[in-house]
Design an enzyme around this catalytic site. Structure first.
Site, PDB file in Angstrom:
ATOM      1  N   ALA A  18       0.835  -1.205   0.000  1.00 50.87           N
ATOM      2  CA  ALA A  18       0.000   0.000   0.000  1.00 50.87           C
ATOM      3  C   ALA A  18       0.873   1.260   0.000  1.00 50.87           C
ATOM      4  O   ALA A  18       0.653   2.185  -0.795  1.00 50.87           O
ATOM      5  CB  ALA A  18      -0.926  -0.008   1.219  1.00 50.87           C
ATOM      6  N   GLY A  52      -1.984 -14.602  -4.163  1.00 45.44           N
ATOM      7  CA  GLY A  52      -1.969 -13.741  -5.334  1.00 45.44           C
ATOM      8  C   GLY A  52      -2.974 -12.609  -5.239  1.00 45.44           C
ATOM      9  O   GLY A  52      -3.420 -12.249  -4.151  1.00 45.44           O
ATOM     10  N   GLU A 117      -9.685 -19.965  -6.344  1.00 41.88           N
ATOM     11  CA  GLU A 117      -9.533 -19.991  -4.878  1.00 41.88           C
ATOM     12  C   GLU A 117     -10.893 -20.150  -4.230  1.00 41.88           C
ATOM     13  O   GLU A 117     -11.914 -19.740  -4.808  1.00 41.88           O
ATOM     14  CB  GLU A 117      -8.871 -18.708  -4.387  1.00 41.88           C
ATOM     15  CG  GLU A 117      -7.372 -18.859  -4.289  1.00 41.88           C
ATOM     16  CD  GLU A 117      -6.692 -17.738  -3.540  1.00 41.88           C
ATOM     17  OE1 GLU A 117      -7.371 -16.968  -2.849  1.00 41.88           O
ATOM     18  OE2 GLU A 117      -5.466 -17.647  -3.673  1.00 41.88           O
ATOM     19  N   ARG A 283     -13.252 -20.466   5.864  1.00 44.31           N
ATOM     20  CA  ARG A 283     -12.135 -20.438   6.809  1.00 44.31           C
ATOM     21  C   ARG A 283     -12.578 -20.381   8.269  1.00 44.31           C
ATOM     22  O   ARG A 283     -12.011 -21.069   9.123  1.00 44.31           O
ATOM     23  CB  ARG A 283     -11.275 -19.191   6.558  1.00 44.31           C
ATOM     24  CG  ARG A 283     -10.299 -19.374   5.454  1.00 44.31           C
ATOM     25  CD  ARG A 283      -9.421 -18.154   5.286  1.00 44.31           C
ATOM     26  NE  ARG A 283      -8.525 -18.405   4.153  1.00 44.31           N
ATOM     27  CZ  ARG A 283      -7.694 -17.522   3.648  1.00 44.31           C
ATOM     28  NH1 ARG A 283      -7.638 -16.306   4.149  1.00 44.31           N
ATOM     29  NH2 ARG A 283      -6.919 -17.825   2.634  1.00 44.31           N
ATOM     30  N   HIS A 341      -4.774 -13.840  11.085  1.00 47.77           N
ATOM     31  CA  HIS A 341      -4.246 -13.687   9.730  1.00 47.77           C
ATOM     32  C   HIS A 341      -4.490 -12.302   9.142  1.00 47.77           C
ATOM     33  O   HIS A 341      -3.605 -11.715   8.520  1.00 47.77           O
ATOM     34  CB  HIS A 341      -4.896 -14.758   8.853  1.00 47.77           C
ATOM     35  CG  HIS A 341      -4.376 -14.809   7.456  1.00 47.77           C
ATOM     36  ND1 HIS A 341      -3.026 -14.855   7.179  1.00 47.77           N
ATOM     37  CD2 HIS A 341      -5.022 -14.820   6.251  1.00 47.77           C
ATOM     38  CE1 HIS A 341      -2.865 -14.901   5.854  1.00 47.77           C
ATOM     39  NE2 HIS A 341      -4.050 -14.863   5.273  1.00 47.77           N
ATOM     40  N   ARG A 376     -12.926 -11.180   4.998  1.00 48.67           N
ATOM     41  CA  ARG A 376     -12.260 -10.869   3.732  1.00 48.67           C
ATOM     42  C   ARG A 376     -12.325 -12.063   2.778  1.00 48.67           C
ATOM     43  O   ARG A 376     -12.076 -13.200   3.169  1.00 48.67           O
ATOM     44  CB  ARG A 376     -10.799 -10.539   4.024  1.00 48.67           C
ATOM     45  CG  ARG A 376      -9.952 -10.274   2.814  1.00 48.67           C
ATOM     46  CD  ARG A 376      -8.496 -10.218   3.213  1.00 48.67           C
ATOM     47  NE  ARG A 376      -8.023 -11.519   3.635  1.00 48.67           N
ATOM     48  CZ  ARG A 376      -6.940 -12.124   3.142  1.00 48.67           C
ATOM     49  NH1 ARG A 376      -6.220 -11.542   2.212  1.00 48.67           N
ATOM     50  NH2 ARG A 376      -6.565 -13.313   3.577  1.00 48.67           N
TER      51      ARG A 376
END
Ligand SMILES: Cc1cc2nc3c(=O)[nH]c(=O)nc-3n(C[C@H](O)[C@H](O)[C@H](O)COP(=O)(O)OP(=O)(O)OC[C@H]3O[C@@H](n4cnc5c(N)ncnc54)[C@H](O)[C@@H]3O)c2cc1C
Length: 532
Positions: A18, A52, A117, A283, A341, A376
């Site tokens: 960023a 990625g 993914e 997750r 995470h 996320r």
């Protein structure tokens, strides 16, 4: 000792993806100073990113599909306008990286390889060097940054305080490794300091991910939002021999996607009873499944032996991590644990990355843009850093050009009377205590009674340290996360309360902290105003 005073148009704090993106886009006619605690292009979470960047460029895919997947993952908490803006901008930002020279993986026909993914409806994750995406993207941008005139780099320097003139942020005070202090005065200041996973005893994040940017922002008058939403990755390689404060290596979903199973000490698969997708469930569900086994005293393992020798070829970086920890995935079960995470909460910003403090912008993981909601979607954070990095640069540069106010150093330099650092050993012990408490009670599974006890302990610990010391900031930040988790009496996205296990329509609102640490709630339609 009088500090050196340096003047700049734009000050960027943090040299991960960023921060680099802001600096590269803001330079040109403006002078940019980029301050990084470690080494540009090598520090922070960005170079560790393996999966990625998610970008909707595949056949049959569209930014609209990408946006829909992002909103499903965000559990009803995303800002739809921001989601659209980020997904729409993805292809342009990808083109830019290609022009910059990032060697994204290509098929034999030269087309970009698009990977699939979990929770993405289409193949849309671009990678570089297989699972070395973050490293190669950061190395390319860092090289370009060093060659860009008008960008001055300060590496190995930590920002210890933002400087305000009245209500406006006008720069920052930095500390060099040798103890020298320097003041940078700037028309616009940008926080890009990354996440806070290292507030937890088990985390995939690098040691520098301690949430310092959140403390700096709050003291300067910026609002923080949704701090309770932390994403836990279910399968960190956890042998119990991890050095304190070091990142835990991840064993990705892709390994489970290739047929690896989660088993307990007795070799029993337990995810099949919990979710129809078993090991490939979302997750947070897999994390809680593992947590429940651990709570019963069971160790949990990823059994990837069925992949045999192909593991090394298919997952070279994970294979190296396993070998380093003394395991051979072809023959050994791999011990795993959930790890902290990603932080969805952060400094509240608007669509241009402006915080509620004048003169201060934020982007990357430290910011809360509204893209991720309560959880996320994998590979969306690098994309967010790229998209918001460019937007913040544009907005900050515009202000720096218009303002063009004579820069003075009249700012509040009483910082030089910064209290002595508290006894290092005591601060280190307190940090380990914070990390253990956060892991045990503000982690994968939370409940009201434990959160209240933890808050009391944090209060007692904070009282032992000077109010303006790094360890005091850390304890305060941890207690804000615990307080937000206590207030949210429901379960949603990354936040799970065993005493309120369902989402509640009463909690379709955000938790907000003002600069004095007072917590309140705001409805989504009112939240947009909170960054002003
Ligand atoms: C192991 C791992 C794998 C991941 N894989 C992916 C993935 O495949 N795809 C994806 O989209 N996301 C992934 N993520 C998440 C993603 O990497 C991060 O969200 C993103 O890189 C954050 O970028 P950033 O620039 O905001 O912060 P960072 O890259 O963390 O950079 C912040 C920088 O600020 C510096 N800093 C902090 N405080 C100060 C201070 N006070 N003074 C000076 N400097 C300071 C730090 O040293 C650091 O270098 C992964 C994260 C991890 C940990």
């Amino acid at each position: 000792m009088t500090p050196v005073i340096h003047f700049s148009d734009i000050l960027v704090i943090g040299g991960g993806l960023a921060g680099m993106q802001v600096a590269l886009h803001a330079s040109g006619d403006l002078r940019v100073t980029l301050v990084e605690g470690g080494v540009i292009g090598e520090s922070g979470a960005s170079p560790q990113a393996k999966g990625g960047v998610a970008v909707a460029v595949g056949e049959g895919d569209s930014p609209g599909f990408h946006a829909a997947d992002t909103e499903v993952a965000g559990a009803g908490f995303c800002d739809a306008e921001i989601v659209k803006l980020v997904c729409d901008a993805g292809p342009a930002r990808l083109d830019e990286l290609l022009w910059a020279g990032v060697p994204f993986d290509r098929a034999e026909d030269e087309r970009l390889v698009l990977n699939h993914e979990a929770a993405h409806s289409h193949r849309r994750v671009v990678r570089a060097g297989g699972d070395r995406s973050g490293r190669l993207i950061c190395a390319t941008l860092a090289r370009n940054l060093r060659e860009t005139p008008n960008i001055e780099l300060r590496q190995g320097c930590t920002v210890v305080e933002l400087i305000c003139e009245g209500e406006r942020v006008v720069g920052a005070c930095l500390e060099h490794r040798d103890g020298r202090r320097e003041v940078v005065i700037a028309q616009a200041t940008v926080l890009a300091t990354g996440g806070l996973g290292q507030l937890y005893a088990r985390s995939s994040n690098p040691p520098e991910a301690r949430g310092t940017g959140l403390s700096l922002a709050m003291r300067a008058g910026a609002r923080l939002v949704d701090l309770e939403f932390v994403q836990f990755h279910p399968t960190g390689l956890w042998a119990g021999t991890q050095a304190v404060g070091q990142p835990v290596a991840l064993l990705s979903e892709a390994i489970r996607g290739e047929g690896a199973h989660l088993v307990n000490e007795r070799g029993q698969r337990f995810m099949c009873e919990i979710h129809p997708d078993a090991e490939l469930a979302p997750r947070d569900i897999v994390s809680r499944g593992i947590w429940a086994q651990q709570a019963r005293g069971e160790s949990v393992y990823l059994d990837a032996t069925a992949l045999g020798k192909s593991f090394a070829r298919r997952f070279p970086s994970a294979y190296e991590d396993c070998q380093r920890a003394g395991f051979n995935p072809a023959t050994d079960r791999l011990p795993v644990s959930p790890v902290a995470h990603y932080h969805m909460g952060g400094v509240k910003v608007d669509a241009d990355g402006r915080t509620s403090a004048k003169g201060l912008w934020a982007c990357g993981e430290v910011a809360s843009t509204g893209l991720h909601g309560a959880n996320r979607l994998a590979s969306n954070s690098l994309l967010e850093a790229l998209v918001f990095g460019e937007r913040v640069a544009r907005s900050a540069a515009e202000v720096a050009r218009i303002r063009n106010a004579p820069l003075s150093a009249r700012a509040n330099l009483d910082l030089m009377q910064w209290p002595d650092a508290p006894d290092c050993a005591a601060a280190e012990r307190a940090l380990q205590q914070v990390r253990a408490l956060m892991w045990a009670t503000v982690g994968v599974v939370r409940n009201g009674a434990e959160l209240e006890r933890t808050l009391e302990q944090f209060d007692q610990m904070a009282a032992r340290f000077p109010a303006r010391s790094a360890i005091h900031d850390t304890i305060t930040l941890a207690s804000l996360i615990a307080l937000a988790a206590l207030r949210r009496c429901e379960s949603r996205g990354g936040h799970y309360r065993s005493d309120f296990p369902q989402p509640s329509p009463d909690w379709q609102k955000h938790t907000i902290f003002d600069s004095s640490g007072i917590c309140s709630e705001a409805l989504p339609q009112d939240l947009a105003l909170s960054a002003r």
